[in-house]
Design a protein around this motif. Structure first.
Motif, PDB file in Angstrom:
ATOM      1  N   ASP A 524      53.969  41.438  44.432  1.00  0.00           N
ATOM      2  CA  ASP A 524      53.183  40.206  44.525  1.00  0.00           C
ATOM      3  C   ASP A 524      51.700  40.521  44.353  1.00  0.00           C
ATOM      4  O   ASP A 524      51.193  41.483  44.915  1.00  0.00           O
ATOM      5  CB  ASP A 524      53.423  39.542  45.887  1.00  0.00           C
ATOM      6  N   GLU A 525      51.015  39.684  43.602  1.00  0.00           N
ATOM      7  CA  GLU A 525      49.577  39.774  43.358  1.00  0.00           C
ATOM      8  C   GLU A 525      49.224  40.965  42.478  1.00  0.00           C
ATOM      9  O   GLU A 525      49.020  42.084  42.932  1.00  0.00           O
ATOM     10  CB  GLU A 525      48.777  39.810  44.670  1.00  0.00           C
ATOM     11  N   HIS A 527      46.578  41.908  40.855  1.00  0.00           N
ATOM     12  CA  HIS A 527      45.297  42.619  40.863  1.00  0.00           C
ATOM     13  C   HIS A 527      45.400  43.965  41.554  1.00  0.00           C
ATOM     14  O   HIS A 527      44.633  44.875  41.292  1.00  0.00           O
ATOM     15  CB  HIS A 527      44.224  41.782  41.578  1.00  0.00           C
ATOM     16  N   SER A 562      52.038  37.047  39.374  1.00  0.00           N
ATOM     17  CA  SER A 562      50.599  36.786  39.323  1.00  0.00           C
ATOM     18  C   SER A 562      50.319  35.325  39.607  1.00  0.00           C
ATOM     19  O   SER A 562      50.912  34.443  38.991  1.00  0.00           O
ATOM     20  CB  SER A 562      50.042  37.135  37.942  1.00  0.00           C
ATOM     21  N   GLU A 690      42.116  35.714  51.322  1.00  0.00           N
ATOM     22  CA  GLU A 690      43.241  36.299  50.608  1.00  0.00           C
ATOM     23  C   GLU A 690      43.959  35.284  49.729  1.00  0.00           C
ATOM     24  O   GLU A 690      44.282  34.195  50.160  1.00  0.00           O
ATOM     25  CB  GLU A 690      44.247  36.893  51.611  1.00  0.00           C
ATOM     26  N   VAL A 691      44.200  35.685  48.486  1.00  0.00           N
ATOM     27  CA  VAL A 691      45.041  34.884  47.611  1.00  0.00           C
ATOM     28  C   VAL A 691      46.442  34.848  48.202  1.00  0.00           C
ATOM     29  O   VAL A 691      46.965  35.858  48.652  1.00  0.00           O
ATOM     30  CB  VAL A 691      45.076  35.515  46.198  1.00  0.00           C
ATOM     31  N   GLY A 692      47.037  33.661  48.231  1.00  0.00           N
ATOM     32  CA  GLY A 692      48.424  33.556  48.681  1.00  0.00           C
ATOM     33  C   GLY A 692      48.598  33.184  50.132  1.00  0.00           C
ATOM     34  O   GLY A 692      49.694  32.856  50.554  1.00  0.00           O
ATOM     35  N   GLN A 716      41.465  29.621  42.075  1.00  0.00           N
ATOM     36  CA  GLN A 716      42.184  30.336  43.136  1.00  0.00           C
ATOM     37  C   GLN A 716      41.792  29.801  44.511  1.00  0.00           C
ATOM     38  O   GLN A 716      42.645  29.585  45.374  1.00  0.00           O
ATOM     39  CB  GLN A 716      41.884  31.837  43.061  1.00  0.00           C
TER      40      GLN A 716
END
Length: 832
Positions: A524-525, A527, A562, A690-692, A716
């Motif tokens: 996950d994610e 980056h 992503s 944090e993303v997510g 985002q």
């Protein structure tokens, strides 16, 4: 009252220039014109060699100041201020010097002598260079480059002779428009070849020396004016010169104002051609660097071996490497320049594509366990869902189902907007692993995200029974916080095969963790998981399974998720070693997030709206940007100060938390958990949210100074809200200073489509800033643009053709390509 001496005057000018934002408007005419006046005033006081040299350096820096990029000007002003202070020390008796010294004859200034070099001199220099040094030789081996000049060039990362070949122009000034004087029109940028007929100098009211020259050719004459006090030592009556500049008007007569000039020759450098403009640094004159680079280009460009096979060059109609370098530095015309740029850009993209495609082939050379998902097993999974998959989800799931059924590892990127349903598709792939008696794992970048996935997947798989055993599936969590007996029990269950699906951080691919039969990893994610990490996982994948167990020597299939939609051209580069799928539609019924761009004066109304939302039981984010990107530091002080102001003066009755990058990982996790649990009403944060992170109750995202972020990042942030049943809002407080900034704000208001915004972002800001400059790890490309879809796809096709015929790049015609590919990919590059 005595007037200030020249050094005091310059010091005040430099202070004013800094106060006004380094716009070169502290004095009329700019620092370059001020330099000539100031030099004349200072010359009588520089009576020793050191003072004379320091004076010349200051004048040169002032003259070149307008050529510097804006971000280099603050350091130049500081350097000038230090030099002025040093010169002040050397001329303590400044006020007592006699002005009589001004009449003494001096030699022609260095910058003007440089302008008199002819094409013959260039060719003679080229022969000397070839005899005296190689491309790896230090720059001090070049004529005219001493230790001081070498130190200045080193600030541009120029250390060896060969470095000058690749110090490419960032723009060009077209002075190739050679016209007869009779045809000149006011406002045109032109070049003339003319004879100096007369010269006359006079003093203006400000005691500046203004020189007027009458220039003529066979069609007529024109006046040229110069503020350079030494111009009469560089221009000589009766001689021919090229003059390049803009035609102005004075008293209804045409005039060339301070034009560039050099003696007429068959091969000019600074005029009468398309002139290259190079990146500069303080203390380096544009003419000096241009002359130096031309020497090296003429000596070496034609001797460089060409990495592209002759057959490929011929088929694509590309010029040779040597010809391309010559034309990109000193082009004959616009067409030749464009062909040269295209050839050199293709080289850069080809090297990238050879690297990522070889990674892809290396991955597919590993054995993997085929995971066949029968229709009835898939249907059981779909029946357990409280919703129907979208068409996009069904299409992507078909791609994955086809990939994992093969006997070599899947390596696929799954991209989709926030809320598009990526995780449920990944869960279906995990279910396929379970149906084949194997194990699956999901890696998240942080513990809090891992816990979030664990809760969701555990609930999702609670509806299903293992098709082979009839028992409920065992889903477990392994992070750095899981220690002691609990950790030992999980590790034992993994090895025995009792754990079907493991959720965790990167800790789950540590050496101490071994599976019985790991057949699929979901990451996950993206980056946090780039080309280098994927290569490491490929090499390590087989070792994740215990040697004596079922999955021994098998590499797991890999699915990378992503949340940032990525334009196709970037995906071909950043994820060139992977196949790419996109979920490009949202589930039906999702409410759009209402997005508003407001000016700073509306801030209090926005605060009132946030308070109303909190009163209704909602929560809000308030985001503050980073400081200057060149420093890449968070403006923690501003965030702390704003948190104090907001909590004490704006929202004194509310619970306001603070999150920033100086906190430890555990501290950040604790704050985010508390916010998600409803213990805070408002979260003030820098760009580290944090993303997510799932906070379904958050309904407002307020972004301060929104113009400081790219569209991808703004989108985002917006995705942090709108995850619950309530109407959500994204408010952008911004007063952009540029058209691009305004376009970004309007695009955010207009579009909720992450893929559309990503394409706009790429076009506007370029790939280097798409993910944020410091985080991107993008390759340092000199000419190639990752947004150039046609050239990138051409490079991809040619790389595929080359590797199909020569997978190891072992053929003689590919040896240079192999060396350059290896050198490029040995850098600290992470294309994620």
């Amino acid at each position: 009252m005595a007037s200030p001496n020249p050094l005091e005057q310059l010091s005040r000018v430099l202070d004013l220039e800094a106060q006004r934002g380094w716009k070169n408007d502290a004095v009329i005419g700019g620092l370059e014109e001020y330099a000539a006046r100031w030099r004349q005033q200072m010359t009588p006081y520089a009576q020793d060699k050191d003072s004379t040299q320091l004076l010349a350096q200051i004048v040169q820096m002032l003259t070149d100041y307008p050529l510097l990029p804006l971000d280099a000007r603050p350091s130049t002003i500081r350097h000038l201020q230090a030099s002025v202070a040093e010169l002040q020390k050397r001329t303590r008796s400044l006020g007592k010097k006699k002005a009589a010294r001004t009449g003494k004859k001096r030699g022609t200034p260095k910058s003007e002598r440089e302008g008199q070099t002819s094409g013959v001199g260039h060719r003679r220099s080229a022969r000397m260079l070839q005899q005296e040094s190689g491309l790896q030789a230090p720059l001090t081996t070049l004529p005219g480059v001493g230790p001081s000049m070498a130190k200045t060039l080193a600030r541009l990362n120029l250390h060896q002779v060969g470095d000058l070949l690749w110090h490419l122009p960032f723009r060009y000034q077209d002075y190739s428009n050679l016209r007869p004087i009779a045809q000149l029109r006011v406002g045109d940028e032109v070049t003339i070849r003319a004879t100096v007929r007369k010269m006359h100098s006079r003093r203006t009211k400000g005691r500046r020396k203004l020189t007027t020259a009458i220039l003529s050719d066979s069609t007529g004459s024109i006046r040229a004016t110069f503020w350079n006090p030494y111009i009469d030592r560089a221009l000589h009556i009766g001689q021919d010169y090229y003059f390049s500049g803009k035609v102005g008007s004075y008293m209804n007569q045409r005039v060339l104002e301070s034009p560039e000039f050099e003696p007429a020759s068959t091969d000019p450098t600074h005029t009468a051609r398309i002139v290259p403009i190079y990146p500069l640094t303080e203390g380096l004159a544009a003419r000096t660097l241009r002359k130096l680079i031309r020497r090296v280009v003429e000596a070496w460009a034609g001797r460089l071996p060409d990495p592209l096979p002759a057959e490929l060059r011929q088929r694509l109609n590309f010029p040779s490497l040597g010809a391309s370098l010559q034309q990109v530095h000193f082009p004959d015309d616009r067409d030749a320049l464009e062909r040269a740029r295209k050839r050199l850009a293709f080289d850069e993209l080809l090297i990238i594509q050879l690297g990522v495609l070889r990674q892809h082939r290396a991955w597919q050379s590993k054995p993997a366990q085929p995971l066949t998902l029968r229709d009835e097993d898939l249907q059981a999974f779909l029946d357990s869902l409280p919703f129907t998959l979208t068409r996009a989800q069904q299409r992507v799931l078909a791609d994955i189902r086809r990939d994992i059924a093969r006997d070599y590892p899947m390596t696929r990127l799954l991209q989709g907007d926030v809320g598009s349903g990526k995780t449920v598709v990944a869960a279906a792939a995990m279910w396929a692993a379970v149906c084949n008696g194997a194990q699956a794992a999901l890696m998240a970048p942080t513990e809090i995200l891992a816990e979030q996935h664990y809760r969701k997947l555990k609930a999702q798989f609670a509806q299903l029974l293992h098709p082979r055993t009839g028992w409920p599936l065992r889903v477990d969590l392994l992070t750095g916080s899981v220690t002691g007996k609990r950790r030992e029990a999980i590790l034992a269950a993994l090895l025995s095969g009792d754990v079907d699906i493991l959720i965790g951080t990167h800790a789950l691919i540590q050496e101490s963790v071994q599976f019985r039969d790991l057949a699929l990893i979901v990451v996950d994610e993206q980056h946090r998981f780039g080309v280098a990490q994927r290569a490491a996982l490929r090499e390590k994948g087989a070792t994740l399974n215990a040697p004596e167990r079922m999955g021994a020597n098998k590499t797991p299939h890999t699915l990378v998720m992503s949340a940032t939609p990525i334009p196709r051209t970037l995906a071909l580069t950043i994820y060139g070693d992977m196949d790419v799928s996109a979920i490009d539609e949202l589930p039906p019924g999702r409410r759009p997030i209402k997005t508003y761009w407001v000016k700073p004066e509306m801030r209090n109304r926005v605060y009132k709206f946030i308070a109303e939302q909190v009163a209704e039981g909602r929560q809000a984010f308030i985001i503050y940007p980073l400081v200057e990107e060149s420093e890449a530091l968070e403006d923690v002080g501003a965030a702390v100060a704003e948190h104090k102001r907001l909590s004490e003066k704006v929202f004194p009755q509310l619970r306001v938390a603070l999150l920033h990058g100086r906190l430890t990982g555990k501290e950040k996790d604790a704050i985010m958990r508390a916010f998600a649990a409803g213990e805070y009403d408002i979260l003030v944060s820098t760009a580290v949210v944090e993303v997510g992170i799932d906070v379904p109750n958050a309904s407002v995202m307020l972004i301060e100074n929104a113009e400081r972020f790219g569209l991808a990042q703004l989108h985002q942030f917006r995705g942090r809200v709108g995850r619950g049943p309530h109407q959500s809002y994204c408010i952008l407080i911004s007063e952009p200073k540029s058209d691009q900034g305004m376009m970004r704000m309007r695009a955010m208001e207009k579009s909720q489509d992450g893929f559309e915004l990503a394409e706009i972002d790429l076009r506007m800001r370029g790939p280097g800033e798409f993910f944020g400059t410091r985080q991107s790890g993008l390759p340092d490309l000199k000419l190639a643009r990752l947004s150039d879809a046609r050239l990138l796809e051409l490079a991809r096709r040619e790389a595929e053709t080359i590797l199909a015929a020569d997978p190891e790049l072992a053929h003689p015609e590919h040896q240079l390509l192999a060396q350059q590919t290896a050198a490029f990919w040995s850098q600290e590059i992470d294309l994620s």
